[in-house]
Design a protein around this motif. Structure first.
Motif, PDB file in Angstrom:
ATOM      1  N   GLU A 152      38.386  -9.710 -33.131  1.00  0.00           N
ATOM      2  CA  GLU A 152      38.452  -9.566 -31.672  1.00  0.00           C
ATOM      3  C   GLU A 152      39.850  -9.903 -31.159  1.00  0.00           C
ATOM      4  O   GLU A 152      40.361  -9.254 -30.246  1.00  0.00           O
ATOM      5  N   ARG A 153      40.436 -10.917 -31.771  1.00  0.00           N
ATOM      6  CA  ARG A 153      41.796 -11.299 -31.378  1.00  0.00           C
ATOM      7  C   ARG A 153      42.770 -10.167 -31.662  1.00  0.00           C
ATOM      8  O   ARG A 153      43.603  -9.808 -30.814  1.00  0.00           O
ATOM      9  N   ASP A 155      42.039  -7.040 -31.886  1.00  0.00           N
ATOM     10  CA  ASP A 155      41.689  -5.943 -30.991  1.00  0.00           C
ATOM     11  C   ASP A 155      42.353  -6.136 -29.627  1.00  0.00           C
ATOM     12  O   ASP A 155      42.853  -5.186 -29.020  1.00  0.00           O
ATOM     13  N   ARG A 156      42.373  -7.372 -29.144  1.00  0.00           N
ATOM     14  CA  ARG A 156      43.031  -7.642 -27.856  1.00  0.00           C
ATOM     15  C   ARG A 156      44.538  -7.402 -27.948  1.00  0.00           C
ATOM     16  O   ARG A 156      45.150  -6.857 -27.025  1.00  0.00           O
ATOM     17  N   SER A 159      45.162  -3.711 -27.939  1.00  0.00           N
ATOM     18  CA  SER A 159      44.953  -3.184 -26.590  1.00  0.00           C
ATOM     19  C   SER A 159      46.156  -3.469 -25.705  1.00  0.00           C
ATOM     20  O   SER A 159      46.592  -2.616 -24.924  1.00  0.00           O
ATOM     21  N   ASP A 160      46.712  -4.682 -25.830  1.00  0.00           N
ATOM     22  CA  ASP A 160      47.907  -5.021 -25.049  1.00  0.00           C
ATOM     23  C   ASP A 160      49.075  -4.116 -25.421  1.00  0.00           C
ATOM     24  O   ASP A 160      49.800  -3.616 -24.548  1.00  0.00           O
ATOM     25  N   GLN A 221      40.694  -7.020 -14.884  1.00  0.00           N
ATOM     26  CA  GLN A 221      41.541  -7.357 -16.019  1.00  0.00           C
ATOM     27  C   GLN A 221      42.571  -8.418 -15.631  1.00  0.00           C
ATOM     28  O   GLN A 221      42.806  -9.365 -16.384  1.00  0.00           O
ATOM     29  N   ASN A 225      42.498 -12.251 -17.038  1.00  0.00           N
ATOM     30  CA  ASN A 225      43.673 -12.691 -17.787  1.00  0.00           C
ATOM     31  C   ASN A 225      44.180 -14.033 -17.261  1.00  0.00           C
ATOM     32  O   ASN A 225      44.502 -14.933 -18.044  1.00  0.00           O
ATOM     33  N   SER A 345      35.064  -5.917 -20.789  1.00  0.00           N
ATOM     34  CA  SER A 345      35.708  -6.678 -21.865  1.00  0.00           C
ATOM     35  C   SER A 345      36.414  -7.876 -21.294  1.00  0.00           C
ATOM     36  O   SER A 345      36.778  -7.898 -20.129  1.00  0.00           O
ATOM     37  N   ASN A 346      36.606  -8.872 -22.140  1.00  0.00           N
ATOM     38  CA  ASN A 346      37.264 -10.095 -21.721  1.00  0.00           C
ATOM     39  C   ASN A 346      38.720 -10.019 -22.110  1.00  0.00           C
ATOM     40  O   ASN A 346      39.093 -10.303 -23.233  1.00  0.00           O
ATOM     41  N   LYS A 347      39.569  -9.543 -21.190  1.00  0.00           N
ATOM     42  CA  LYS A 347      40.990  -9.346 -21.504  1.00  0.00           C
ATOM     43  C   LYS A 347      41.732 -10.629 -21.235  1.00  0.00           C
ATOM     44  O   LYS A 347      41.557 -11.228 -20.207  1.00  0.00           O
TER      45      LYS A 347
END
Length: 347
Positions: A152-153, A155-156, A159-160, A221, A225, A345-347
């Motif tokens: 998941e880390r 993946d974030r 995404s960034d 988002q 954040n 999602s938890n961005k």
């Protein structure tokens, strides 16, 4: 002229390369030869200095007609070439291409790894629930949980990187519509509270209905954040407070405040820069961010004709302040306001 001689080494045509620095350009395609032929052209090339440092240049050529009145006997065709050092621009372009490529190429294998890991985790859970368990199975399940957390880390992070690439290429898209900012904040406080058991995430004050025109998903988002930043970098802060007010200048003001260690004053000017990080403690170091979150937040808020600023004092805490234009009364009456959907999602 002397500037040309200083860089390219006198009147002899220098050896120039393509932008990749791999293929030498034929002399007849170089800026000197093309200018001598009276061509109008624009050419980008690279050039290696004697110390093996590579530079990138842009040449713009234009024919110039000279006559007797200008001091030249007869009418001759001259070529004027303007050379501009674009090394910084080329390096940035290469960086942007690399970031875009990395984000794209990592996405597919990571999705496959995540899917297969989830399958194995679900299978182990079924075995344990059926009573067919051992201490080894439980250790494996705990290990898989850690693996999924790291996936998941990653993946974030990807995404960034992908979003920064979209920003740089002008492909960062928004879907603007009237929405209730106060409702969106209530939802984000609830989502943020699920992300921590150590701090209280709260919405303080009574703002009443606050309507703006914006992209609900992008604003979610931003808020998440800022909440997650406070959870990570102000882990000992007892609470994280969000507040919303209507300013006299027809702008909504959102504040996200923590009572953590604060940000040193020398870091504040660069806090919204790409790849800039300020680490506080082991938890922040282990979060493994790329320093892109606040940069992306700033780009989103600016796209909404808003501003985002930070106030911080070491040992006291940090407050992020966002201002957004309120929806005009006529538009508010004309359109049905859209409340924000829950965050995906938890961005």
């Amino acid at each position: 002229n002397p500037s040309y001689d200083r860089v390219f080494g006198g009147t002899a045509p220098p050896v120039l390369y393509d932008e990749a620095g791999e293929k030498a350009l034929p002399l007849e395609t170089g800026p000197q030869a093309r200018a001598a032929r009276g061509e109008t052209f624009k050419l980008s090339f690279s050039f290696t200095l004697p110390d093996d440092t590579r530079q990138w240049w842009e040449a713009i050529g234009q024919p110039v007609q000279m006559s007797e009145t200008s001091g030249t006997a007869g009418a001759d065709s001259w070529g004027l070439v303007v050379l501009r050092d674009i090394t910084d621009l080329s390096l940035r372009h290469s960086q942007e291409q690399f970031v875009s490529l990395v984000a794209h190429e990592l996405r597919s294998p990571l999705t496959s790894i995540k899917g297969n890991t989830q399958i194995v985790e679900a299978w182990l859970r079924r075995l344990i629930q059926a009573g067919e368990r051992s201490s080894r199975d439980e250790k494996m399940l705990a290990g898989l949980g850690k693996v999924l957390g790291q996936i998941e880390r990653l993946d974030r992070l990807i995404s960034d990187l992908a979003e920064v690439s979209q920003i740089q290429n002008g492909k960062f898209r928004f879907q603007f519509a009237p929405l209730r900012l106060d409702i969106l904040l209530e939802q984000m406080v609830e989502v943020g509270q699920h992300a921590t058991t150590e701090q209280k995430v709260e919405l303080v004050g009574e703002s009443g209905p606050v309507s703006i025109r914006g992209d609900a998903a992008r604003l979610q988002q931003v808020v998440l954040n800022l909440i997650n930043n406070a959870i990570t970098h102000a882990a000992k802060s007892p609470r994280i407070s969000l507040s919303l007010t209507r300013r006299p200048d027809d702008r909504a003001e959102l504040r996200v405040q923590d009572w953590g260690p604060g940000v040193p004053a020398n870091h504040l000017p660069a806090l919204f820069s790409r790849f800039y990080q300020v680490m506080h403690g082991q938890a922040a170091a282990e979060s493994g961010g790329l320093g892109l979150g606040l940069f992306i937040c700033q780009q989103i808020i600016q796209a909404h004709d808003g501003t985002i600023e930070v106030e911080s004092q070491e040992g006291v805490g940090t407050t992020f302040i966002i201002q957004l234009p309120l929806l005009e009364e006529k538009e508010e009456e004309k359109e049905n306001l859209l409340s924000a959907e829950p965050a995906a999602s938890n961005k």
